[in-house]
Scaffold this active site. Structure first.
Site, PDB file in Angstrom:
ATOM      1  CG  ASN A   1      -1.744   1.086   1.455  1.00 55.61           C
ATOM      2  OD1 ASN A   1      -1.885   2.021   0.354  1.00 55.61           O
ATOM      3  ND2 ASN A   1      -2.394   1.264   2.272  1.00 55.61           N
TER       4      ASN A   1
ATOM      5  CD  GLU B   1      -3.439   5.262   6.291  1.00 58.51           C
ATOM      6  OE1 GLU B   1      -3.183   5.390   4.991  1.00 58.51           O
ATOM      7  OE2 GLU B   1      -2.347   4.839   7.210  1.00 58.51           O
TER       8      GLU B   1
ATOM      9  CD  GLU C   1      -3.887  -2.639   6.807  1.00 54.30           C
ATOM     10  OE1 GLU C   1      -2.715  -2.896   6.695  1.00 54.30           O
ATOM     11  OE2 GLU C   1      -4.614  -1.888   6.661  1.00 54.30           O
TER      12      GLU C   1
ATOM     13  N   GLY D   1       1.930   2.274  10.786  1.00 53.81           N
ATOM     14  CA  GLY D   1       2.739   3.293  10.509  1.00 53.81           C
ATOM     15  C   GLY D   1       3.366   3.656  11.839  1.00 53.81           C
TER      16      GLY D   1
ATOM     17  CG  HIS E   1      -5.953   1.693   4.645  1.00 55.09           C
ATOM     18  ND1 HIS E   1      -5.728   2.667   5.524  1.00 55.09           N
ATOM     19  CD2 HIS E   1      -5.096   0.857   4.901  1.00 55.09           C
ATOM     20  CE1 HIS E   1      -4.540   2.544   6.225  1.00 55.09           C
ATOM     21  NE2 HIS E   1      -4.149   1.311   5.494  1.00 55.09           N
TER      22      HIS E   1
ATOM     23  CE  LYS F   1      -0.422   3.086   4.475  1.00 55.25           C
ATOM     24  NZ  LYS F   1      -0.373   3.303   6.029  1.00 55.25           N
TER      25      LYS F   1
ATOM     26  CB  SER G   1       4.536  -1.797  11.966  1.00 51.69           C
ATOM     27  OG  SER G   1       4.034  -0.393  12.508  1.00 51.69           O
TER      28      SER G   1
HETATM   29  P1  PGA Z   1       2.389   0.363   7.854  1.00 54.65           P
HETATM   30  O1  PGA Z   1       0.932   0.546   6.914  1.00 54.65           O
HETATM   31  O2  PGA Z   1       2.854  -0.926   7.002  1.00 54.65           O
HETATM   32  O3  PGA Z   1       3.136   1.336   7.342  1.00 54.65           O
HETATM   33  O4  PGA Z   1       2.135   0.066   9.090  1.00 54.65           O
HETATM   34  C1  PGA Z   1       0.123  -0.643   6.722  1.00 54.65           C
HETATM   35  C2  PGA Z   1      -1.234  -0.171   6.079  1.00 54.65           C
HETATM   36  O5  PGA Z   1      -1.630   1.002   6.272  1.00 54.65           O
HETATM   37  O6  PGA Z   1      -1.713  -0.959   5.245  1.00 54.65           O
END
Ligand code: PGA
Length: 248
Positions: free
Chosen positions: A11, A97, A165, A171, A95, A13, A211
């Protein structure tokens, strides 16, 4: 013995440029990727065409969002039909976000899942609890109710990957332990068995996100009910190759 093919989604982003993503895609194309892993890269919508034309055809591409109808007066949105028109087969929906930064409700996410599937896109449907919810002991309740809304909108589970998740792990550098991930994945599979069907519970890939790195992916991948990953930060780096090869 599981027949579920290992799935690793990247992803990206809202990151990268034609130059940096072009370099990343060249690295992916020329690396030895485990043929047993299904790989899909989630590109910003503006770069979907670029990603699809740059990546080896064996690597899938996903949009990171889409709207719930095919076309119309929805300034700024993109539809599953447009995603498909770029030769792209996947979309990431729900997601955290989208839920927390952009205020998308369960109901809207469900409508998007239904329309994307009707349009024959495959869907990575994301769920996960916040830190407050985990600390309040409501993780199961939260992920079951999010999964229920998705399930209400799915007819063909063959086109769905469920991404667990935990919001507190995204993140933050704070990964769920392999035991924490396995515990929730196992419960989600049991939920699918009880509320959807045995064959769906057996075949749906439940992937972990939050992460994931080259350093922690192997132990997570060794868990029975962890069928892959959705990777944010590390998917923009060459270490994504190691994550794709976590079971190799
Ligand atoms: P990250 O993000 O690996 O940077 O924690 C995962 C995601 O948002 O799908």
């Amino acid at each position: 013995m599981t027949l579920r093919r290992f799935f690793v989604g990247g992803n990206w982003k809202m990151n990268g440029s034609r130059e940096s993503l072009g370099d990343l895609m060249k690295t992916l194309n020329s690396s030895g990727l485990d043929q047993n892993t299904e790989v899909v890269c989630g590109a910003p919508s503006l770069y979907l065409d670029f990603a699809r034309s740059s990546l080896d055809p064996r690597i899938g591409v996903a949009a990171q969002n889409c709207y719930k109808v095919a076309k119309g007066a929805f300034t700024g949105e993109i539809s599953p039909a447009m995603i498909q028109d770029c030769g792209v087969d996947w979309v990431i929906l729900g997601h955290s976000e989208r839920r927390h930064v952009f205020g998308e409700s369960d109901e809207l996410i469900g409508q998007k899942v239904a329309h994307a599937l009707e349009s024959e896109l495959s869907v990575v449907a994301c769920i996960g609890e916040t830190l407050e919810e985990r600390e309040a002991g409501t993780t199961e309740e939260v992920v079951y109710s999010q999964t229920q809304v998705i399930a209400d909108n799915v007819k063909d589970w063959g086109k769905v990957v469920l991404a667990y998740e935990p919001v507190w792990a995204i993140g933050t550098g704070k990964t769920a332990s392999p035991e924490q991930a396995q515990e929730v994945h196992e419960k989600l599979r049991a939920w699918l068995r009880a509320n959807v069907a045995d064959d769906v519970a057996d075949s749906v890939r439940i992937i972990y996100g939050g992460s994931v790195t080259a350093a922690n992916c192997r132990e997570l991948a060794s868990q029975d009910d962890v069928d892959g990953f959705l990777v944010g930060g590390a998917s923009l780096k060459p270490e994504f190759v190691d994550i794709i090869n976590a079971r190799a």
